[in-house]
Design a protein around this motif. Structure first.
Motif, mmCIF file in Angstrom:
data_model
loop_
_atom_site.group_PDB
_atom_site.id
_atom_site.type_symbol
_atom_site.label_atom_id
_atom_site.label_comp_id
_atom_site.label_asym_id
_atom_site.label_seq_id
_atom_site.Cartn_x
_atom_site.Cartn_y
_atom_site.Cartn_z
ATOM 1 N N GLU A 2 1.043 -1.147 -0.128
ATOM 2 C CA GLU A 2 0.001 0.116 0.099
ATOM 3 C C GLU A 2 0.784 1.331 -0.124
ATOM 4 O O GLU A 2 0.731 2.202 -0.756
ATOM 5 N N GLN A 3 1.881 1.376 0.781
ATOM 6 C CA GLN A 3 2.572 2.556 0.925
ATOM 7 C C GLN A 3 3.541 2.653 -0.417
ATOM 8 O O GLN A 3 3.773 4.015 -0.811
ATOM 9 N N TYR A 4 4.164 1.703 -0.982
ATOM 10 C CA TYR A 4 4.746 1.758 -2.216
ATOM 11 C C TYR A 4 3.775 2.191 -3.406
ATOM 12 O O TYR A 4 4.370 2.752 -4.271
ATOM 13 N N THR A 5 2.619 1.523 -3.309
ATOM 14 C CA THR A 5 1.552 2.087 -4.400
ATOM 15 C C THR A 5 1.420 3.661 -4.260
ATOM 16 O O THR A 5 1.301 4.270 -5.175
ATOM 17 N N ARG A 6 1.443 4.256 -3.061
ATOM 18 C CA ARG A 6 1.056 5.621 -3.140
ATOM 19 C C ARG A 6 2.196 6.307 -3.375
ATOM 20 O O ARG A 6 2.309 7.322 -4.012
ATOM 21 N N VAL A 7 3.497 6.021 -3.184
ATOM 22 C CA VAL A 7 4.777 6.692 -3.559
ATOM 23 C C VAL A 7 5.005 6.611 -4.758
ATOM 24 O O VAL A 7 5.234 7.506 -5.504
ATOM 25 N N ILE A 8 4.557 5.467 -5.527
ATOM 26 C CA ILE A 8 4.700 5.411 -7.144
ATOM 27 C C ILE A 8 3.733 6.238 -7.815
ATOM 28 O O ILE A 8 4.230 7.271 -8.826
ATOM 29 N N ARG A 9 2.566 6.556 -7.078
ATOM 30 C CA ARG A 9 1.714 7.418 -7.827
ATOM 31 C C ARG A 9 1.920 9.091 -7.446
ATOM 32 O O ARG A 9 1.713 9.776 -8.259
#
Length: 219
Positions: free
Chosen positions: A45-52
């Motif tokens: 979830e955290q890396y999804t947010r970072v990528i976006r």
């Protein structure tokens, strides 16, 4: 982009205040294929947010945990196929011996991921280990650790001018005399015993003089 990685609610060693090694191995290794694993679900979830938020297709990751986190984000359906197809992810691998199941998971995902995935190995040992566990040979590149000599000389000169070496000695209660510094993580494969054995021989022969040895490193 801040990533919470301590996970004190799951990994805290109440006696030391750091991570509990057994709990870490349980969540990061033993339970890596459990879709309900809270560690990897959080990282995904955290890396999804970072990528976006970062809005870049090019990602450079240090060691396996963030890499597994992004592959988990793909596996759990957090990232759409367009984003996945545009991602160029390079994992810089400094160590491999503690990541058996994580490397196995990464190797299995190679046949399924839409991410353009590559590795930089910082030594021949790491390079060969990645190949041995099944990472495709054309996806692993060796780039040895190095240092900018000019920058090192500048930092060394600045440290001498500011008398930092004496300050560090006093802070760590080190004796006077010449110091031999061994700087490496305190794990067996780094070979601290190979340094300690000859020192004992020299000491027994009375040839050390005022020389003392300082070992510094994680763990």
């Amino acid at each position: 982009q801040g990533i919470q990685s301590r996970f004190e609610e799951f990994l805290l060693d109440t006696q030391t205040g750091g991570k509990d090694k057994k709990l870490s191995l349980h969540y990061y290794e033993d339970e890596i294929n459990n879709p309900e694993n809270p560690i990897y679900r959080s990282l995904a979830e955290q890396y999804t947010r970072v990528i976006r938020t970062a809005d870049t297709p090019n990602l450079l990751l240090q060691n396996p945990n963030p890499l597994v986190g992004i592959l988990k984000a793909e596996e759990l359906g957090y990232l759409d196929e367009i984003t996945l197809g545009q991602l160029n992810v390079t994992g810089v691998m400094h160590d491999v011996e503690e990541y058996k199941e994580r490397l196995r998971y990464i190797q299995k995902r190679f046949g399924k991921t839409k991410i353009n995935l590559k590795f930089i190995a910082i030594s021949q040992f790491v390079h060969d280990h990645l190949i041995a566990v099944g990472i495709p040979n054309d996806k692993v590149f060796k780039v040895s650790n190095g240092i900018d000599i000019q920058k090192f000389d500048e930092n060394f000169s600045n440290a001498k001018e500011q008398d930092l070496f004496s300050k560090v000695k006093r802070r760590n209660n080190l004796p006077e005399g010449e110091m031999l510094l061994g700087s490496a993580r305190r794990v067996e494969q780094k070979g601290h015993h190979d340094l300690i054995k000859p020192i004992k021989i020299l000491k027994d022969e009375g040839k050390l003089g005022d020389l003392f040895v300082a070992l510094t490193g994680h763990r």
